[in-house]
Scaffold this active site. Structure first.
Site, PDB file in Angstrom:
ATOM      1  N   ILE A  64       0.863  -1.192   0.000  1.00 43.18           N
ATOM      2  CA  ILE A  64       0.000   0.000   0.000  1.00 43.18           C
ATOM      3  C   ILE A  64       0.898   1.239   0.000  1.00 43.18           C
ATOM      4  CG2 ILE A  64      -1.984   1.139   1.067  1.00 43.18           C
ATOM      5  CD1 ILE A  64      -2.523  -1.470   2.618  1.00 43.18           C
ATOM      6  N   PRO A  65       1.564   1.511  -1.134  1.00 41.29           N
ATOM      7  CA  PRO A  65       2.370   2.738  -1.191  1.00 41.29           C
ATOM      8  C   PRO A  65       1.460   3.952  -1.066  1.00 41.29           C
ATOM      9  CG  PRO A  65       2.268   1.679  -3.350  1.00 41.29           C
ATOM     10  CD  PRO A  65       1.573   0.778  -2.383  1.00 41.29           C
ATOM     11  N   HIS A  66       1.931   4.960  -0.342  1.00 38.14           N
ATOM     12  CA  HIS A  66       1.078   6.128  -0.112  1.00 38.14           C
ATOM     13  C   HIS A  66       1.920   7.373   0.142  1.00 38.14           C
ATOM     14  CE1 HIS A  66       1.835   4.199   3.777  1.00 38.14           C
ATOM     15  NE2 HIS A  66       1.843   5.420   4.285  1.00 38.14           N
ATOM     16  N   GLY A  67       1.281   8.516  -0.040  1.00 37.33           N
ATOM     17  CA  GLY A  67       1.954   9.775   0.219  1.00 37.33           C
ATOM     18  C   GLY A  67       0.982  10.937   0.152  1.00 37.33           C
TER      19      GLY A  67
END
Length: 154
Positions: A64-67
């Site tokens: 779950i890559p996030h930013g």
């Protein structure tokens, strides 16, 4: 928070062909740029910066890559089912084949965390994950993500 608030059918990639974590993040950044109107490079840099803090590979083949990004009007997501599982430096060291990218406005705060928790809850469900892995149709993937079997649980 419901995943239908974050996703559209256009944000579903049913068979993404990548061979590395960096390539996956780059490809997802380009797709997210097309959906959000933000520069792909800014998205890519934000995601890489987050990955340097620790992998967003949460285990069981899921990442779950996030930013958070300035100029993003609302929280949005992008889901990719990979053609072939890749090393994502996941916590359990298992290769990743399901990726849910989450982007949030800089001031999203608690909503960003609620969205992450919801995504994790849906993808952690082994039945839902198995169905996602067995489905290549974007509309069916969207339906599985937005109306998971666990949705009746609080």
């Amino acid at each position: 928070m419901d995943l239908s608030d974050l996703l559209t059918v256009e944000a579903i990639l049913p068979s993404l062909k990548v061979s590395s974590k960096k390539q996956a993040v780059q490809e997802l950044s380009e797709r997210a740029a097309a959906l959000t109107g933000l520069p792909a490079r800014a998205i890519f840099e934000t995601l890489l910066q987050r990955e340097r803090l620790g992998s967003t590979g949460v285990g069981h083949g899921v990442a779950i890559p996030h930013g958070k990004l300035p100029g993003l009007p609302r929280i949005c997501g992008l889901f990719a089912r990979l053609d072939k599982a890749i090393d994502f430096e996941a916590l359990d060291e298992e290769p990743v084949d399901l990726i849910f990218l989450l982007l949030a406005p800089e001031g999203a705060g608690a909503d960003h965390l609620k969205a992450l928790a919801r995504i994790a809850r849906v993808l952690r469900d082994s039945d839902t994950a198995a169905k996602l892995r067995a489905t290549a149709d974007p509309a069916a993937l969207y339906a599985l993500l937005t109306h998971p079997a666990t949705s009746n649980a609080a």
